[in-house]
Design an enzyme around this catalytic site. Structure first.
Site, PDB file in Angstrom:
ATOM      1  N   GLU A   1       0.795  -1.071   0.025  1.00 28.23           N
ATOM      2  CA  GLU A   1      -0.020  -0.091  -0.010  1.00 28.23           C
ATOM      3  C   GLU A   1       0.906   1.220  -0.076  1.00 28.23           C
ATOM      4  OE1 GLU A   1      -2.197  -1.208   3.550  1.00 28.23           O
ATOM      5  OE2 GLU A   1      -2.720  -3.170   2.452  1.00 28.23           O
TER       6      GLU A   1
ATOM      7  N   GLU B   1      -4.863  -6.874   2.613  1.00 25.77           N
ATOM      8  CA  GLU B   1      -3.783  -7.987   2.934  1.00 25.77           C
ATOM      9  C   GLU B   1      -3.748  -9.314   2.618  1.00 25.77           C
ATOM     10  OE1 GLU B   1      -5.045  -5.522   4.514  1.00 25.77           O
ATOM     11  OE2 GLU B   1      -3.273  -4.274   4.789  1.00 25.77           O
TER      12      GLU B   1
ATOM     13  N   PHE C   1      -0.965  -5.979  10.803  1.00 22.67           N
ATOM     14  CA  PHE C   1      -1.480  -6.173   9.612  1.00 22.67           C
ATOM     15  C   PHE C   1      -0.940  -7.479   8.810  1.00 22.67           C
ATOM     16  CE2 PHE C   1      -1.226  -1.398   8.991  1.00 22.67           C
ATOM     17  CZ  PHE C   1      -2.016  -1.235  10.233  1.00 22.67           C
ATOM     18  N   ILE C   2       0.102  -8.256   9.349  1.00 19.25           N
ATOM     19  CA  ILE C   2       0.329  -9.782   9.025  1.00 19.25           C
ATOM     20  C   ILE C   2      -0.731 -10.481   9.484  1.00 19.25           C
ATOM     21  CG2 ILE C   2       1.664 -11.500   9.910  1.00 19.25           C
ATOM     22  CD1 ILE C   2       4.056  -9.537  10.131  1.00 19.25           C
TER      23      ILE C   2
ATOM     24  N   HIS D   1      -1.352  -1.222  16.295  1.00 22.46           N
ATOM     25  CA  HIS D   1      -0.120  -0.700  15.435  1.00 22.46           C
ATOM     26  C   HIS D   1       1.286  -0.880  16.341  1.00 22.46           C
ATOM     27  CE1 HIS D   1      -3.064   1.429  13.241  1.00 22.46           C
ATOM     28  NE2 HIS D   1      -2.174   1.793  12.122  1.00 22.46           N
TER      29      HIS D   1
HETATM   30  C1  LIG Z   1      -5.397  -3.643   7.443  1.00 24.87           C
HETATM   31  C2  LIG Z   1      -4.709  -2.441   7.385  1.00 24.87           C
HETATM   32  N1  LIG Z   1      -3.864  -2.237   6.221  1.00 24.87           N
HETATM   33  C3  LIG Z   1      -3.320  -1.059   6.181  1.00 24.87           C
HETATM   34  C4  LIG Z   1      -3.373  -0.014   7.136  1.00 24.87           C
HETATM   35  C5  LIG Z   1      -2.731   1.415   7.018  1.00 24.87           C
HETATM   36  N2  LIG Z   1      -3.637   2.357   6.527  1.00 24.87           N
HETATM   37  C6  LIG Z   1      -4.307   3.333   7.669  1.00 24.87           C
HETATM   38  S1  LIG Z   1      -5.369   4.180   6.962  1.00 24.87           S
HETATM   39  C7  LIG Z   1      -4.911   3.636   5.455  1.00 24.87           C
HETATM   40  C8  LIG Z   1      -6.092   4.345   4.487  1.00 24.87           C
HETATM   41  C9  LIG Z   1      -7.320   4.084   4.391  1.00 24.87           C
HETATM   42  O1  LIG Z   1      -7.845   4.656   3.525  1.00 24.87           O
HETATM   43  P1  LIG Z   1      -9.669   5.122   3.315  1.00 24.87           P
HETATM   44  O2  LIG Z   1     -10.443   3.680   3.959  1.00 24.87           O
HETATM   45  O3  LIG Z   1     -10.034   5.458   2.013  1.00 24.87           O
HETATM   46  O4  LIG Z   1      -9.795   5.944   4.743  1.00 24.87           O
HETATM   47  P2  LIG Z   1      -9.360   7.707   4.888  1.00 24.87           P
HETATM   48  O5  LIG Z   1      -8.259   7.447   5.440  1.00 24.87           O
HETATM   49  O6  LIG Z   1      -9.325   8.005   3.465  1.00 24.87           O
HETATM   50  O7  LIG Z   1     -10.454   7.941   5.713  1.00 24.87           O
HETATM   51  C10 LIG Z   1      -4.169   2.618   5.475  1.00 24.87           C
HETATM   52  C11 LIG Z   1      -3.540   1.940   4.099  1.00 24.87           C
HETATM   53  C12 LIG Z   1      -4.275  -0.055   8.187  1.00 24.87           C
HETATM   54  N3  LIG Z   1      -4.447   0.634   9.140  1.00 24.87           N
HETATM   55  N4  LIG Z   1      -4.941  -1.436   8.446  1.00 24.87           N
END
Ligand SMILES: Cc1ncc(C[n+]2csc(CCOP(=O)(O)OP(=O)(O)O)c2C)c(N)n1
Ligand SMILES: Cc1ncc(C[n+]2csc(CCOP(=O)(O)OP(=O)(O)O)c2C)c(N)n1
Ligand SMILES: [Mg+2]
Ligand SMILES: [Mg+2]
Lengths: 333, 324, 324, 333
Positions: B29, B58, B84-85, B127
């Site tokens: 990501e 994932e 996230f593993i 986290h």
């Molecule tokens: C399972 C998981 N994968 C990756 C992440 C890292 N991460 C945190 S927010 C995010 C983006 C989320 O995007 P969206 O769902 O559009 O929400 P927004 O931040 O735009 O409100 C990512 C990849 C996470 N927290 N959890």
């Protein structure tokens, strides 16, 4: 359902006969396994592909060793269809050292990477990621190879399917989603666990979809042809839903442990008739159109049976694995 | 040699290995822009084909690494954080760790799974986990945990060149800049630990983020006249049993410092190895300094209470020595 | 008392608890017809509302148990086989194990996750895992592993009545019929082990499927004049430390028999507890009899080679005693 | 986009003013947090809801304490909208003992079960299962309560969404899928990681869908009204996709660690204008229609600001958690 003859056009008699023979090979292997398991001739449980042969074979008939398939717990048919060695498969299911996985995988893990067979998989939808990865590799290689994920109607409810469709569509991967809808997920009818039509799930991702009679080899061949060509031409993923029926139990022997039935025996019998069974349908076609005589078919049946018998003999006579093999093939240390 | 921080060292290892072998690909990501800095600039250098931004998924990410590896690539699957593993754990546990065995060695699976682990940043429970105990138990994946920028670079390069699935897990904080050899073939072999301080009174075995703390504890103990054999473990699967047993032969006492939660931690397993294979050299109980069995809290006060620190290590060793 | 096999005993516990408390609900794939027999007849007795057939979707299944529990129910999430715990691991590790802690105890989470674990049936690598080490390390879920029909019933009833997430993991084989008390309030407390044989020479700590084998080993050892204190552990989280330490005080020697893979196994953790807290009572190395670090192979010859059996236990103890 | 006035009908001025005030409360809390984080006034990172207030508030305005919401890492807005205590939220983000989670959860885990707030969630799509479980409980209770999952466009690519839609449709659960499409998933534009339109993913499951301008409180209110009524009347799940924009970074401070930009500053500014910003739009509406004068608005702004200031003061003055609290609230032993 449409009859086969309306469809035969870009498929030669030669092709259809080859497909028929492969389907028969699967059928006879499975019939043997269904019988032999009763006597405990081999160690594990088996999930048979009987009734679904017209899905794997016409599709895999269009593939070669550099294409990939990834399959299910009901994976013998896919293995044979993709050119896996019947002897080595049989020996594997018998748990022998000569098995394709040295007796370590068994029925649910028959695989042959040299032939592009990533293998059967004991985790429902577990093969999805493997197939997507192989599709990505093929895409990057730019060699026109395609990757097929075979999965059941039950597996279509695992979220990983959506993840796979999204990524394959985004990256235009040469992937074919081949859903074999045999109407049951273990002992539960699809309608009880599946909302809407499975094939419609491809739509939001813009993946072209083909709905076919999975008991009609020609119908499947045609849809597969579209999908394979799309993959080869770098046009992206395709989704096929093939409607079929599982003539045997989810797993052999199931009524020794189930407390009640879950489907009507008449329903089962219906799918074994000349009109429904994929092999009988092909035979009727051959005979009606004078492609084969009854004698020809009998002869082919015998040839195939002989080959299966040989494979069984090979399996039975093969040595057990050496116990030292149990400790290798994890990570190297 | 040049001084580098953790993330630049990791980045350099990736740059070098992707240059060396065009079968190495990477995805994750926001891999292009890079949330944490490991992958910065890779997409510019190697293109969007080899460095891919994935959707958040994932499950398919961990699985497709296995498929791509089986089909001839050397994928690096970037999972951001250790927690996230868990999200992609199915394909890790059921496919990556087993496929080679189930198929009697038919395939090589040169996959690197990469994530940042551990606490210390008020990132709270989802986290801050240390997920390696679950990975270690699978038996079918290697696990490495560097402790600083030098070991981070050397281990990552080895992980990428390894033909098995390797989990490459780095501490969030990353520690201070260290000297890193410039040699682009500088490798740290997987399965080898490093003895980073010599002493005769007690052995400390430390993992990842705990190594810097153990080093600080070692200095404090030295000042008090206590000699410490400090082993930076580096690889959790396989574990360098020889080095730890040899150290124990010398010191007779051992403390294992691990940021994992205690139950079934790496510390527990190392303890078990020692009390099995080196029992006769043991002069005192084997001690573990770990996170107790709680999730990581947000408040810095609470967080630093549960994560082992220098004082915890020093106290533990002082108590241990008083016992005798 | 009446003699029962494992599955009927589990079924009875479910029937009784669902009758006792209508907040208890159960769902899983084919829960109505029941693949393995645990849930047979429940749907007929309690309706399709309280006993639900789910699609195959372990991810949402594990998560919705947490949500339903937070909203006042006592869900039992039936995951069939231990390996599918990995498929639904995200919500287990990131939600079930942490939600109460992250919210400072705002919620009770009375969830039971149920699965069959372990090998012995040529079901191969993806249907034979012992996933409890990963669960134990989470710290936020209880884990129980009954050894026979009596403990199966008593522990399941306790699990259902517990206000924490509990993993209820039973061995595939299930062992022979045992006497089970008819009392429908017969409970086995979570966190308590049972000493099922008394002896002075060595302690065996056994888990789940290994208890029957350990009992057989105990008899063989008795015949040779070796007295065994045999502890059927029953609960892995929390572990009954008092009982095992007390036994060790008496015998000075311990062997832990665990069907998990060795690295970071329950056996390793128990070993670590003992060499920390009971070091001075130890007369010899702590031994583990476990599956070595491989996946479970299909061939019965290979499978029985990797899974501990009676001879492995007996040999281990004989060697241990010769050491001294 | 349509202007607000076309929509106002079953929504009273009273309602709209209440909604406006809540939106303002969120805005001002977030503005404070965005400022305060620069000085390290509290420990963790924050993902601000600024620009998206017109989604949570009009929906939650129709809910009561027995309804459930489950949300995201960007969860302050949902917490406040559902009636969570601003003081306790602020104290939580400041990591204090008086925080709603005693300082153990922080920004990404603000929750209040008594108010039906299952909480923010640090795992993308992690709240999905929780919401489905709560919907199941409500369904079984038969109390007409509904359950909402707030999730982002990025989260819509997690397979668990498909699993959730399937089960909610099958079981006719009172669930609302509220997708907040703010165009970015961290630093990647939705179009790069999302195939097709998110809302279309509801279709194969037969879930009614509502696509709305997420910066228009009235538009959201109307769609939410349909969805909530469906849930209350046991008519099953609904899917809303609200188009909006994240005015701040994914996480505050992001340009201190990102190596490059990922969106055009003009684009950001556009969404802050009177035409786009959800709060400015409401204010314009009030003034144009003489519902509020400029002074009224100023007064309300001040009231809200005072409340936020109080909350901040409360947070700052609250004691740190006692370290003993770190060791409780896992399982009881
Ligand atoms: C399972 C998981 N994968 C990756 C992440 C890292 N991460 C945190 S927010 C995010 C983006 C989320 O995007 P969206 O769902 O559009 O929400 P927004 O931040 O735009 O409100 C990512 C990849 C996470 N927290 N959890
Ligand atoms: C992740 C996972 N969950 C559950 C199972 C148990 N299981 C094995 S096959 C099966 C049903 C599969 O149905 P379908 O996908 O339709 O395939 P079919 O058996 O009809 O070929 C289930 C639930 C499993 N193997 N893996
Ligand atoms: Mg099926
Ligand atoms: Mg977004």
């Amino acid at each position: 359902m449409m009859s086969i003859k309306n469809y035969v056009n870009n498929l030669s008699d030669e092709d259809l006969k080859r497909i028929y023979k492969k389907m028969l090979m699967i059928r006879k292997c499975e019939e043997h396994l269904g019988e032999a398991t009763k006597n405990g001739a081999f160690p594990g449980a088996v999930h048979l592909y009987i009734g679904q042969e017209a899905i794997a074979v016409p599709l895999c008939d269009q593939l070669n060793d550099s294409d990939w398939i990834s399959s299910t717990h009901r994976g013998h048919g896919h293995f044979i269809a993709k050119g896996g060695d019947v002897k080595k498969m049989m020996a594997e299911i018998y748990g022998k050292s000569t098995g394709i996985c040295g007796g370590k995988g068994g029925s649910m893990h028959v695989a042959d990477f040299k032939k592009g067979i990533i293998g059967a998989n004991g985790v429902v939808a577990g093969g999805m990621g493997l197939a997507v990865g192989a599709a990505l590799a093929s895409k990057m290689d730019g060699n026109g190879a395609v990757s097929i994920i075979f999965f059941g109607d039950g597996a279509a409810n695992q979220g990983v399917l959506m993840e796979a469709m999204n990524i394959c569509s985004l990256w235009n991967l040469p992937m074919i989603f081949m859903c074999e809808n045999n109407q049951y997920s273990e002992f539960t009818h699809t309608s009880e666990v599946t909302s809407g039509k499975i094939i419609d799930r491809a739509e939001p991702f813009g993946i072209p979809k083909y709905e076919v009679d999975g008991n009609n080899a020609v119908d499947v061949w045609q849809a597969a042809y579209q999908a394979v060509q799309r993959g080869r031409n770098d046009e992206g993923p395709s989704f096929i839903e093939a409607h079929t029926y599982r003539q045997r139990g989810h797993v052999e022997f199931e009524y020794t442990f189930l407390s009640r039935t879950y489907r009507d025996q008449n329903e089962v019998e219906l799918w074994k008739t000349n009109e429904k069974d994929p092999i009988l349908r092909l035979e009727s076609y051959f005979i009606e159109h004078n492609k084969y005589s009854g004698d020809d078919i009998e002869k082919i049946q015998k040839e195939v049976q002989d080959e299966v018998d040989d494979a069984v003999k090979f399996a039975i006579e093969s040595p057990e694995p050496d116990i030292s093999s149990a400790m290798v093939h994890m990570i190297e240390r | 040699m040049s001084k580098q921080r953790m993330m630049p060292a990791i980045n350099l290892a990736l740059q070098e290995e992707m240059k060396r072998d065009n079968k190495v690909i990477l995805y994750g990501e926001d891999a292009g822009i890079s949330l944490l800095g490991q992958t910065t600039g890779l997409q510019e250098n190697f293109g969007k084909d080899r460095v891919r931004d994935t959707p958040i998924c994932e499950n398919i990410m961990t699985g497709m690494a296995v498929g791509a590896a089986a089909a001839g690539y050397r994928p690096i699957c970037h999972l951001l954080y250790g927690n996230f593993i868990y999200t992609g754990f199915d394909s890790i546990a059921n496919q990556a760790a087993k496929l080679k065995y189930m198929t009697a060695g038919q395939v090589k699976l040169p996959v690197v799974y990469m994530a940042v682990i551990g606490g210390g940043r008020s990132a709270a429970a989802q986290h801050s986990d240390i997920p390696y105990p679950a990975l270690m138990n699978l038996g079918g994946v290697k696990v490495v945990v560097p402790s600083n920028s030098r070991t981070a670079k050397g281990l990552l390069k080895s992980a990428i060149r390894d033909d098995n699935p390797v989990f490459y897990l780095t501490a969030a904080g990353g520690g201070r800049p260290e000297e890193v050899p410039d040699d682009d073939n500088y490798l740290i072999p997987i399965g080898k630990s490093e003895v980073i301080n010599q002493g005769n009174d007690v052995t400390i075995i430390s993992i990842g983020s705990m190594t810097l703390k153990a080093l600080q504890a070692t200095k404090k103990l030295n000042d008090k006249g206590i000699g410490v054999d400090l082993i930076d473990l580096l690889s959790l699967v396989p574990i360098d049993e020889d080095t730890i047993i040899n150290s124990l032969k010398k010191t007779g006492r051992v403390v294992i410092v691990d940021e994992a939660r205690d139950i079934c931690s790496a510390a527990s397993h190392i303890s078990a190895i020692l009390s099995d294979k080196a029992f006769k050299y043991l002069k005192s109980p084997i001690k573990r300094v770990t996170v107790k069995d709680v999730a990581i809290p947000y408040s810095p006060i609470l967080e630093s209470h549960v994560i082992p620190d220098v004082a915890d290590i020093v106290n533990c060793i002082e108590e241990l020595l008083e016992l005798n």
